[in-house]
Design an enzyme around this catalytic site. Sequence first.
Site, PDB file in Angstrom:
ATOM      1  N   THR A 127      -4.705  64.537  90.924  1.00 36.40           N
ATOM      2  CA  THR A 127      -4.915  65.272  92.172  1.00 36.40           C
ATOM      3  C   THR A 127      -3.714  65.208  93.097  1.00 36.40           C
ATOM      4  OG1 THR A 127      -6.231  65.270  94.228  1.00 36.40           O
ATOM      5  CG2 THR A 127      -6.021  63.178  93.091  1.00 36.40           C
ATOM      6  N   TYR A 151     -10.085  57.808  97.096  1.00 34.85           N
ATOM      7  CA  TYR A 151     -10.064  58.809  96.024  1.00 34.85           C
ATOM      8  C   TYR A 151      -8.650  58.974  95.470  1.00 34.85           C
ATOM      9  CZ  TYR A 151      -9.909  63.396  93.814  1.00 34.85           C
ATOM     10  OH  TYR A 151      -9.679  64.428  92.938  1.00 34.85           O
TER      11      TYR A 151
END
Length: 341
Positions: A127, A151
């Site tokens: 990501t 995250y």
Amino acid sequence: MNDTSRAIEKCPVLVTGGAGYIGSHAVLALKDAGWDVAVIDNLSTGFTFAISDGVPLYEGDIADGELIARIIAEQNIGAVMHFAGSIVVPESVEKPLYYYENNTVKSRALIEAAVKGGVKHFIFSSTAATYGLPTVERVTEETPTQPINPYGWSKLMTEQMLKDTSAAHAMNHCALRYFNVAGADPEARTGQSTAGATHLIKVACEAALGKRDSVAVYGTDYDTRDGTGVRDYIHVSDLAAAHVLALEELIASPDTSLTMNCGYGRGFSVLEVLDSVDRVTNRTIERKFQDRRAGDSGELVSDPSRINETLPWQPKYADLDTIIGHALNWERKLGTIRGEA
């Protein structure tokens, strides 16, 4: 750009999270390109209807080493595409240990099982959150990785595990750092189906179809052209195609591992996205303006030079209205699948 004509030997691929949003599109891309595929998914956020006909589904956890070993043996798996994990940034701040368990610890178990099973190639769903709040206009793979939430850290830790594993074992890998994934399969075979999803285009499509009353716009005072956040939106089918090409590259170059951004290299603001939805649907979505959310950057746009130079990747759907049109088509079909009025 690499030669697209070279022959490679295709191997069966295990797709983790293959019943989810991006994973199900990767399964379609693999099947459409003639690869044999198997899926493992615990169905916590995935759906059996998203899995292509004829693709074996193993319902279970990626941290179950015995199950992964059995799948590798039964399906003769030669490559893993790893999508399984949790992805909601605010939730990661509230539940950091859950994210480190689900995204990092379980990925470690999966990687170990892959090594033990003789898997040669591993593609990881990473990501742009690994970059944190970059200060550059366009983010390259050399931009410092400074995540600002669990995250992002959970994904970056898994990238590091893959680097170390590839250095120590006969397995190469590719980490693909996604920017904002959106849209749906052009043939409406699958799409974003998670209830309560937080992706802007998903939320906007729900609003356009009367499933939500409005769309929240978080922050109007960023240093951008209209004051709202700017993001690089990539069509999920173009992203899935990049995964297949990345796998081909890993097979063709077994001593090479890769880290690449996945984006188009141009950004759209929140208001521009909502204007596009209005344009495609010929109606006006109500906007509710709210304060900025903690940790959001004003602009996050990729420099896709590396993926363009490394892979013969030619995006087919790099148009905002097209992305939204496909997302709307899927949202309508999803309502039929769920029996919504």
